[in-house]
Each structure stands twice: as C-alpha cells, then as structure tokens.
Motif scaffolding. Structure first.
Motif, PDB file in Angstrom:
ATOM      1  N   TYR A 117       3.365  10.096  -5.645  1.00  0.00           N
ATOM      2  CA  TYR A 117       3.545   8.888  -4.859  1.00  0.00           C
ATOM      3  C   TYR A 117       4.998   8.451  -4.895  1.00  0.00           C
ATOM      4  O   TYR A 117       5.628   8.465  -5.951  1.00  0.00           O
ATOM      5  CB  TYR A 117       2.688   7.751  -5.410  1.00  0.00           C
ATOM      6  N   ASP A 172      -0.521  15.327  -7.184  1.00  0.00           N
ATOM      7  CA  ASP A 172      -0.349  14.520  -5.984  1.00  0.00           C
ATOM      8  C   ASP A 172       0.583  13.383  -6.365  1.00  0.00           C
ATOM      9  O   ASP A 172       0.275  12.584  -7.248  1.00  0.00           O
ATOM     10  CB  ASP A 172      -1.692  13.956  -5.501  1.00  0.00           C
ATOM     11  N   GLU A 195       0.845  -1.188   0.000  1.00  0.00           N
ATOM     12  CA  GLU A 195       0.000   0.000   0.000  1.00  0.00           C
ATOM     13  C   GLU A 195       0.882   1.241   0.000  1.00  0.00           C
ATOM     14  O   GLU A 195       2.055   1.188   0.371  1.00  0.00           O
ATOM     15  CB  GLU A 195      -0.927   0.029   1.220  1.00  0.00           C
ATOM     16  N   THR A 196       0.309   2.347  -0.430  1.00  0.00           N
ATOM     17  CA  THR A 196       1.036   3.608  -0.403  1.00  0.00           C
ATOM     18  C   THR A 196       0.029   4.740  -0.380  1.00  0.00           C
ATOM     19  O   THR A 196      -1.176   4.523  -0.546  1.00  0.00           O
ATOM     20  CB  THR A 196       1.968   3.740  -1.621  1.00  0.00           C
ATOM     21  N   ALA A 197       0.488   5.937  -0.142  1.00  0.00           N
ATOM     22  CA  ALA A 197      -0.353   7.131  -0.125  1.00  0.00           C
ATOM     23  C   ALA A 197       0.471   8.269  -0.707  1.00  0.00           C
ATOM     24  O   ALA A 197       1.702   8.172  -0.811  1.00  0.00           O
ATOM     25  CB  ALA A 197      -0.796   7.465   1.296  1.00  0.00           C
ATOM     26  N   PRO A 198      -0.178   9.366  -1.129  1.00  0.00           N
ATOM     27  CA  PRO A 198       0.598  10.483  -1.688  1.00  0.00           C
ATOM     28  C   PRO A 198       1.652  10.981  -0.715  1.00  0.00           C
ATOM     29  O   PRO A 198       1.394  11.117   0.479  1.00  0.00           O
ATOM     30  CB  PRO A 198      -0.470  11.547  -1.961  1.00  0.00           C
ATOM     31  N   THR A 199       2.842  11.232  -1.228  1.00  0.00           N
ATOM     32  CA  THR A 199       3.924  11.760  -0.405  1.00  0.00           C
ATOM     33  C   THR A 199       4.075  13.265  -0.565  1.00  0.00           C
ATOM     34  O   THR A 199       4.786  13.896   0.211  1.00  0.00           O
ATOM     35  CB  THR A 199       5.253  11.077  -0.770  1.00  0.00           C
TER      36      THR A 199
END
Length: 261
Positions: free
Chosen positions: A249, A247, A231-235
């Motif tokens: 990643y 946005d 999983e990941t989210a915007p950095t």
C-alpha cells in the motif's frame, strides 16, 4: 529489502505524514513463501528490525513464526485469528504450513520503508556493508529474475540463522548477541533519516493527540472541524518481500516504497 538507500534516498524530500493510519503504523498483506530451505522447512528470510515492533494477524491457512531472542528459541503456531508480535531485536522467520496468509502491522510507518531490517546473513557478509547491500537488495519487478534473487537471499539468511539458532539452543547466546551488534553497525548511518521519519510520523501523531486532549479540556474542540475520511487500495500485488509475496500500500504521506516483510 528492496529499498532506495543509495544516493537517490539522500535527495528524498523531508517526510510529511499528515494522514497516517491509526498509531502511524504500516500495513501490508503477505502470502508466506512455499520454497523449501536447506533444513527442509518452507518459508521466508529470517531477519530482525532495529526499532520497529511488528505484528502478524493471521487471516488464512496455517504455519508458524520461529523467533530468536534473549529468552531463547520459540516456534509460535499461526492459524486464522491468531496474532503474534515481536519487539526490536527479535530474529523472526515465517514458516509456511499451508496457504498461510497474514496482515502485517509495522510500528513507525516510514522506518521499515527506509531500511529498518537486517537479514541473518553469515558474519563475513555482515562485516562488509557493500557486500551485504548487494545481496540484500532485489532488482525491480516481480518476474522470474526477481524470484530467483529472492530465493538466493532467503537461502543465505537461513544459512546464518541456523547457526544462530543452534548456538542459542545449546545455551550460547554469543553469536546471537554479535549478530545484533553487527546489525546495529550496518544501519547506523540511516539513523538521522529514521529520526526525521519518526518525528514526522509516530511522534507527530502522539503529539497531535496531546494537543487534542488539551483542546477538549479547554472546551475548545475546533480541531473536530477538520474531521474527514481516507481510503486506499494495494498499489502493487504479489511483490517479493522478506517472508513472502506481498500486497503493498502507498499509504497517505508515505514517501518511500515499502521494503518490509
């Protein structure tokens, strides 16, 4: 194109992309710029990619993508649910029609981050690599200074783009073909690094599928024991990209900050 292509990039460790997204693609979310350009159109900075196909998946609003290619000039409408994609060498310009929001999918994750894009700056700028780099690179951050630099960059790209489009519409593909050649000259020195990234990412992913097929055919699917999820989210939210606010990643295995659309 705020990518680290200077001395620091030369010291970047060899890439390792153990867990790329399916197909080793890159991913970002984009809100198209609403800045009006010299021709009265609101939108982003026209450019092309040299080795990466790019796709727009529209998730909100309306607009268009204008393209220049050997088959001429096109104005492709964008609305929620529509998908448009363009192959290497296609000049593309995102046009804002009202709250346009897209998800960008980029082939060969790692290559766009390493500079696989060239703006349609005027020919005299393209002819001087140092001049081109100084105008194409944004300062770090997301403040007013960066926005001003991004607008200047967009306006210069539109200036060159309008000349290319006018000639192509008139039946003269000479300026467009010369722009492609100039773009290729600008990125030539980056190709060894791109080759490393391609081998570690897209090529390795395809070869891994081949090995899995071999294992299945042999009745020995031991690789399935390595199954897992990621999983990941915007950095970074709202960064200044080529076509809009982005946005970004930091996807597994990506070693360079994203500098694409």
């Amino acid at each position: 194109m705020n990518t680290p292509d200077g001395p620091a990039a030369a010291n970047t460790p060899k890439p390792a992309l153990p867990h790329p997204l399916p197909g080793a693609i890159g991913l970002s979310h984009l809100s198209a710029y609403d800045w009006e350009a010299a021709d009265g159109v609101c939108g982003g900075s026209p450019h092309l990619h040299l080795v990466c196909t790019e796709a727009y998946v529209v998730t909100g609003g309306r607009g268009a993508v204008q393209t220049l290619s050997p088959d001429g000039y096109r104005d492709i409408p964008l609305e929620p649910g529509s998908v448009a994609w363009f192959t290497p060498g296609t000049v593309h310009r995102m046009v804002q029609g009202g709250d346009l929001r897209i998800t960008v999918l980029m082939q060969n994750s790692g290559l766009p981050e390493a500079g696989d894009a060239v703006f349609t700056f005027p020919p005299e700028v393209l002819a001087v690599p140092e001049w081109y780099a100084s105008l194409a690179t944004l300062p770090p951050g997301t403040g007013a200074e960066v926005e001003e630099a991004a607008r200047r960059r967009r306006d210069l790209a539109v200036e060159g783009y309008l000349g290319l489009r006018e000639a192509l519409v008139a039946g003269d593909d000479g300026p467009y073909a010369e722009f492609q050649r100039a773009a290729a000259r600008l990125v030539r020195g980056k190709v060894p690094r791109w080759r490393e990234l391609w081998r570690a990412g897209a090529l390795a992913t395809a070869e891994r599928t081949g090995a899995q097929l071999d294992a299945l055919q042999a009745g020995e699917p031991a690789y399935l024991g390595e199954a897992t999820a990621h999983e990941t989210a915007p950095t970074r939210l709202g960064g200044f990209g080529m076509c809009g606010r982005r946005d970004e990643y930091n996807l597994p295995g990506t070693t360079l900050p994203y500098g694409g659309e």
